[in-house]
Design an enzyme around this catalytic site. Sequence first.
Site: not given
Length: 325
Positions: A195, A248
């Site tokens: 992330k 992400k």
Amino acid sequence: MLFPQYRGRRMRASSALRRMVRETSLSVNDLILPLFAIGGKGVKNPIDSMPGHCQLSVDNIVKAAKEAYDLGVPSIMLFGVPDKKDALGTSAYDKNGIVQKAVREVKNKVPDLAVITDVCLCQYTDHGHCGVVEKGKIDNDMSLDLLARIAVSHAKAGADMVAPSDMMDGRVGEIREALDQEDLSETPIMSYAVKYCSAYYGPFRAAANSAPQFGDRRTYQMDPANVLEGIREATMDAEEGADIIMVKPALSYLDVISKVRDEVDLPMAAYNVSGEYAMIKAADQLGWIDGTKVMMETLTSIKRAGADIILTYHALEAARELDGK
């Protein structure tokens, strides 16, 4: 192969031929719909920067879940917008918290839909960070027990899967151990393993009211310039017990998805995040692009890069488009 012996256009001449040799196939089964749960009844607070999405009270979360299920979308991801916040995000692991209520109601009304819950502190803390703040810094190890409590409370409410998004070191192992100790060993973990500290999260932070009140998240979310670090993070989470690995954002990190896919032998998810969604919607509203075509091309590119699963705010639109083909 050289022209004229090879003519690539031969296999592009008709829709039927193109479909026969298509290398990447996008399916409704690949999609997860994120939803924002808020208190009250009959509540639908439009999210200005995410056209078509709202903060929804539990009764409306159930309606959205039913719509997703009827369109063949196999899963939703729940995020909570709590009524109260404090330094330790205690409402995140309250058995009567907003996500816990939404999980119970969705599983009661749409039992065959898989419900995944986001596990983090940022929406629930008054400082907006994803971990415990101690002396102005994010304390990694103090945060782990709270994250495990959140995951256990979601699983006890009936969540089919928990998804830690905090990026604290060691949280997957802590959550796996806590779930196992509570006889919840069958609950899988989808880890936000890779992330990045991205500017593409802006609309989400408005929707979830989760912007940090001081500083930023660069000390725990990843530097957008790094790829090898992402492989290390994904490998570590796999070793700690993650069942699915996530990258992400998705669209600006297709290379990362591809490289992590080559290194980690687990199902791969990618999050087509709020900023990516908002850009398509804004350009479509201005008439600059064909939003539907760009949406489908975007989702196909994420799948082509190596993602097995795509979390996307386009899920319902894409499901309708796929159903019509």
